[in-house]
Design a protein around this motif. Sequence first.
Motif, PDB file in Angstrom:
ATOM      1  N   GLN A  89      -7.456   0.038  -3.616  1.00 55.12           N
ATOM      2  CA  GLN A  89      -7.578   1.482  -3.816  1.00 55.12           C
ATOM      3  C   GLN A  89      -6.380   2.169  -3.164  1.00 55.12           C
ATOM      4  N   LEU A  90      -5.809   3.147  -3.837  1.00 58.33           N
ATOM      5  CA  LEU A  90      -4.678   3.873  -3.261  1.00 58.33           C
ATOM      6  C   LEU A  90      -5.090   4.644  -2.011  1.00 58.33           C
ATOM      7  N   ASN A  91      -6.241   5.258  -2.063  1.00 61.30           N
ATOM      8  CA  ASN A  91      -6.739   6.003  -0.909  1.00 61.30           C
ATOM      9  C   ASN A  91      -7.261   5.001   0.114  1.00 61.30           C
ATOM     10  N   LYS A  92      -6.602   4.919   1.262  1.00 61.53           N
ATOM     11  CA  LYS A  92      -6.975   3.903   2.244  1.00 61.53           C
ATOM     12  C   LYS A  92      -8.388   4.093   2.773  1.00 61.53           C
TER      13      LYS A  92
ATOM     14  N   GLN B 279     -12.617  -1.268   5.447  1.00 65.73           N
ATOM     15  CA  GLN B 279     -11.925  -0.856   6.661  1.00 65.73           C
ATOM     16  C   GLN B 279     -11.754  -1.974   7.689  1.00 65.73           C
ATOM     17  N   SER B 280     -12.246  -3.162   7.352  1.00 64.31           N
ATOM     18  CA  SER B 280     -12.109  -4.308   8.258  1.00 64.31           C
ATOM     19  C   SER B 280     -12.228  -5.589   7.449  1.00 64.31           C
ATOM     20  N   ILE B 281     -11.842  -6.692   8.061  1.00 64.99           N
ATOM     21  CA  ILE B 281     -11.999  -7.980   7.391  1.00 64.99           C
ATOM     22  C   ILE B 281     -13.477  -8.277   7.174  1.00 64.99           C
ATOM     23  N   ASP B 282     -14.327  -7.860   8.105  1.00 65.83           N
ATOM     24  CA  ASP B 282     -15.766  -8.062   7.931  1.00 65.83           C
ATOM     25  C   ASP B 282     -16.278  -7.332   6.689  1.00 65.83           C
ATOM     26  N   ALA B 283     -15.786  -6.133   6.462  1.00 68.97           N
ATOM     27  CA  ALA B 283     -16.191  -5.373   5.268  1.00 68.97           C
ATOM     28  C   ALA B 283     -15.682  -6.053   4.005  1.00 68.97           C
ATOM     29  N   PHE B 284     -14.469  -6.600   4.052  1.00 66.86           N
ATOM     30  CA  PHE B 284     -13.923  -7.320   2.903  1.00 66.86           C
ATOM     31  C   PHE B 284     -14.771  -8.562   2.611  1.00 66.86           C
ATOM     32  N   VAL B 285     -15.068  -9.350   3.628  1.00 64.57           N
ATOM     33  CA  VAL B 285     -15.870 -10.563   3.461  1.00 64.57           C
ATOM     34  C   VAL B 285     -17.261 -10.206   2.945  1.00 64.57           C
ATOM     35  N   SER B 286     -17.789  -9.094   3.401  1.00 69.26           N
ATOM     36  CA  SER B 286     -19.098  -8.639   2.935  1.00 69.26           C
ATOM     37  C   SER B 286     -19.106  -8.417   1.423  1.00 69.26           C
TER      38      SER B 286
ATOM     39  N   PRO C  76      -6.123  -1.122   9.733  1.00 62.99           N
ATOM     40  CA  PRO C  76      -6.485  -2.384   9.087  1.00 62.99           C
ATOM     41  C   PRO C  76      -6.555  -2.263   7.561  1.00 62.99           C
ATOM     42  N   ALA C  77      -6.859  -1.076   7.073  1.00 67.29           N
ATOM     43  CA  ALA C  77      -6.928  -0.872   5.621  1.00 67.29           C
ATOM     44  C   ALA C  77      -5.584  -1.127   4.950  1.00 67.29           C
ATOM     45  N   THR C  78      -4.490  -0.964   5.673  1.00 66.63           N
ATOM     46  CA  THR C  78      -3.162  -1.264   5.132  1.00 66.63           C
ATOM     47  C   THR C  78      -3.051  -2.753   4.830  1.00 66.63           C
ATOM     48  N   ASP C  79      -3.502  -3.566   5.763  1.00 61.66           N
ATOM     49  CA  ASP C  79      -3.484  -5.016   5.556  1.00 61.66           C
ATOM     50  C   ASP C  79      -4.507  -5.447   4.513  1.00 61.66           C
TER      51      ASP C  79
ATOM     52  N   SER D  83       0.837  -1.191   0.000  1.00 60.34           N
ATOM     53  CA  SER D  83       0.000   0.000   0.000  1.00 60.34           C
ATOM     54  C   SER D  83       0.875   1.246   0.000  1.00 60.34           C
ATOM     55  N   ILE D  84       0.313   2.305  -0.467  1.00 61.16           N
ATOM     56  CA  ILE D  84       1.074   3.545  -0.618  1.00 61.16           C
ATOM     57  C   ILE D  84       1.527   4.087   0.732  1.00 61.16           C
ATOM     58  N   GLU D  85       0.728   3.883   1.776  1.00 61.30           N
ATOM     59  CA  GLU D  85       1.113   4.408   3.080  1.00 61.30           C
ATOM     60  C   GLU D  85       2.331   3.682   3.669  1.00 61.30           C
ATOM     61  N   GLN D  86       2.666   2.530   3.151  1.00 59.78           N
ATOM     62  CA  GLN D  86       3.847   1.816   3.628  1.00 59.78           C
ATOM     63  C   GLN D  86       5.133   2.359   3.020  1.00 59.78           C
ATOM     64  N   MET D  87       5.027   3.240   2.057  1.00 63.22           N
ATOM     65  CA  MET D  87       6.212   3.790   1.412  1.00 63.22           C
ATOM     66  C   MET D  87       6.921   4.792   2.305  1.00 63.22           C
ATOM     67  N   GLY D  88       6.219   5.380   3.259  1.00 62.68           N
ATOM     68  CA  GLY D  88       6.849   6.310   4.194  1.00 62.68           C
ATOM     69  C   GLY D  88       7.270   5.572   5.457  1.00 62.68           C
ATOM     70  N   ASN D  89       7.792   6.285   6.377  1.00 61.75           N
ATOM     71  CA  ASN D  89       8.218   5.685   7.642  1.00 61.75           C
ATOM     72  C   ASN D  89       7.261   6.027   8.779  1.00 61.75           C
TER      73      ASN D  89
END
Length: 90
Positions: free
Chosen positions: A66-69, A74-81, A14-17, A1-7
């Motif tokens: 999506q680049l915009n987190k 926002q959760s595994i439940d939302a992904f499964v949905s 959770p959106a990063t995962d 994810s794009i947010e992992q490019m910074g420190n």
Amino acid sequence: SIEQMGNCVQVFTPATDIYALGATPYKLVTGVAPPEATSLASGETLPTITDNISIDMKTAIVQSMQLNKAKRPQSIDAFVSLLKADKRSK
């Protein structure tokens, strides 16, 4: 994810995962790794995903990457949905 490019580890959510969760089936169904997030941010598009998977799986992959987190599930439940969307409408 794009947010992992910074420190800035404190900005991970959770959106990063969820981004990685979407990238994994992307590679499984296409046979290639998705473009780097920085390439996508520079205007490269996510190559088309094959039609031999369900529309729900395609939707879950695309929304998770999506680049915009804030636009990702926002959760595994939302992904499964997303994976169950078609089943709920029948």
